[in-house]
Design a protein around this motif. Structure first.
Motif, short mmCIF file in Angstrom:
data_model
loop_
_atom_site.label_atom_id
_atom_site.label_comp_id
_atom_site.label_asym_id
_atom_site.label_seq_id
_atom_site.Cartn_x
_atom_site.Cartn_y
_atom_site.Cartn_z
N LEU A 118 0.91 -1.19 -0.07
CA LEU A 118 -0.05 0.03 0.03
C LEU A 118 1.02 1.24 -0.06
O LEU A 118 1.94 1.58 0.76
N SER A 119 0.71 2.01 -1.22
CA SER A 119 1.51 3.32 -1.19
C SER A 119 1.30 4.47 -0.06
O SER A 119 2.07 5.24 0.17
N VAL A 120 -0.11 4.50 0.57
CA VAL A 120 -0.53 5.41 1.35
C VAL A 120 -1.12 4.76 2.58
O VAL A 120 -2.35 4.10 2.38
N ALA A 121 -0.61 4.62 3.62
CA ALA A 121 -0.89 3.74 4.77
C ALA A 121 -1.42 4.85 5.96
O ALA A 121 -0.84 5.86 6.15
N VAL A 122 -2.17 4.19 6.83
CA VAL A 122 -2.45 4.70 8.17
C VAL A 122 -1.32 4.36 9.12
O VAL A 122 -0.76 3.38 9.25
N ILE A 123 -1.22 5.52 9.89
CA ILE A 123 -0.37 5.47 11.19
C ILE A 123 -0.99 5.98 12.20
O ILE A 123 -2.00 6.93 12.24
N THR A 124 -1.27 4.97 13.24
CA THR A 124 -2.04 5.37 14.59
C THR A 124 -1.20 6.32 15.24
O THR A 124 0.07 6.47 15.22
N PRO A 125 -2.14 7.21 16.20
CA PRO A 125 -1.24 8.18 16.99
C PRO A 125 -0.38 7.60 17.85
O PRO A 125 0.89 7.89 18.17
N GLU A 126 -0.67 6.40 18.41
CA GLU A 126 0.57 5.53 18.99
C GLU A 126 1.84 5.04 18.40
O GLU A 126 2.85 4.97 18.71
N GLU A 127 1.39 4.73 17.02
CA GLU A 127 2.53 4.25 16.13
C GLU A 127 3.29 5.34 15.75
O GLU A 127 4.63 5.38 15.78
N TRP A 128 2.68 6.73 15.67
CA TRP A 128 3.43 7.89 15.39
C TRP A 128 4.33 8.26 16.40
O TRP A 128 5.39 8.42 16.16
N GLU A 129 3.86 8.28 17.64
CA GLU A 129 4.89 8.51 18.68
C GLU A 129 5.84 7.58 18.91
O GLU A 129 6.91 7.86 19.03
N HIS A 130 5.50 6.26 18.78
CA HIS A 130 6.70 5.31 18.97
C HIS A 130 7.82 5.44 18.05
O HIS A 130 8.86 5.36 18.29
N ILE A 131 7.30 5.71 16.74
CA ILE A 131 8.26 5.87 15.72
C ILE A 131 9.00 7.10 15.78
O ILE A 131 10.42 7.06 15.49
N LEU A 132 8.58 7.98 16.17
CA LEU A 132 9.23 9.58 16.65
C LEU A 132 10.45 9.21 17.79
O LEU A 132 11.40 9.36 17.59
N ALA A 133 9.86 8.48 18.75
CA ALA A 133 10.61 8.06 19.82
C ALA A 133 11.93 7.06 19.42
O ALA A 133 13.16 7.54 19.85
N MET A 134 11.82 6.35 18.33
CA MET A 134 12.53 5.69 18.03
C MET A 134 13.74 6.29 17.18
O MET A 134 15.08 6.16 17.03
N SER A 135 13.33 7.24 16.53
CA SER A 135 14.07 8.09 15.73
C SER A 135 15.15 9.11 16.59
O SER A 135 16.22 9.25 16.19
N GLU A 136 14.53 9.32 17.85
CA GLU A 136 15.19 10.22 18.56
C GLU A 136 16.15 9.50 19.53
O GLU A 136 17.00 10.12 19.94
N GLY A 137 15.70 8.20 19.82
CA GLY A 137 16.34 7.56 20.84
C GLY A 137 17.71 6.89 19.89
O GLY A 137 18.62 6.30 20.47
#
Length: 137
Positions: A118-137
């Motif tokens: 799928l070229s355009v996918a849904v990200i849940t708010p939880e997934e969003w925060e989690h991935i941001l934390a991964m990026s910064e951690g």
DNA sequence: GCCAACGTTGGC
DNA sequence: GCCAACGTTGGC
């Protein structure tokens, strides 16, 4: 309506993060998958999206915001398919790779993996925060 | 309406 | 380059 989060895929050889930054605003068109198109139609101005490089890199490289929503795809002669415009917000501190996402049990249900084509996918708010934390951690 | 064949996407 | 997943098409 509350803000939604998305993940938009692009092959960097065709149109990458740097291209979006160089242009300042990009049109997301050419989507010919009903589920992806439905996601496009659900987008609203101000929604944020991860910009994911497929094929080459296979990682989330930056964050974009929806600058115009509910457009008709200019590449569709019949005018049935949807499009949006996006603007770059910022590059991630560190790219988050598909490998990292797959290895994380908290992201096991992510649409990016479940519906890998799928070229355009849904990200849940939880997934969003989690991935941001991964990026910064 | 079912399903086999085929095309496309994208990870490996 | 291969293959899995998925969508579409077309024969029946």
């Amino acid at each position: 309506m509350s803000k939604h989060y998305w993940l938009m895929k692009s092959e960097p050889d065709a149109y990458g993060w740097d291209d979006l930054v160089a242009e300042g605003e990009g049109t997301w068109d050419g989507v010919r998958n009903h589920r992806a198109a439905n996601n496009l139609r659900t987008m609203e101005v101000g929604d944020e999206a991860f910009f994911y490089h497929s094929n080459v890199g296979r990682e989330i490289v930056g964050i974009a915001t929806i600058s115009q929503a509910g457009l008709v795809d200019p590449t569709d002669p019949e005018g049935k398919w949807a499009a949006v415009k996006v603007k770059p917000v910022r590059k991630l501190a560190n790219p988050v790779t598909l490998k990292q996402i797959k290895a994380d049990p908290e992201l096991a249900g992510i649409e990016l993996i479940k519906l890998s084509r799928l070229s355009v996918a849904v990200i849940t708010p939880e997934e969003w925060e989690h991935i941001l934390a991964m990026s910064e951690g």
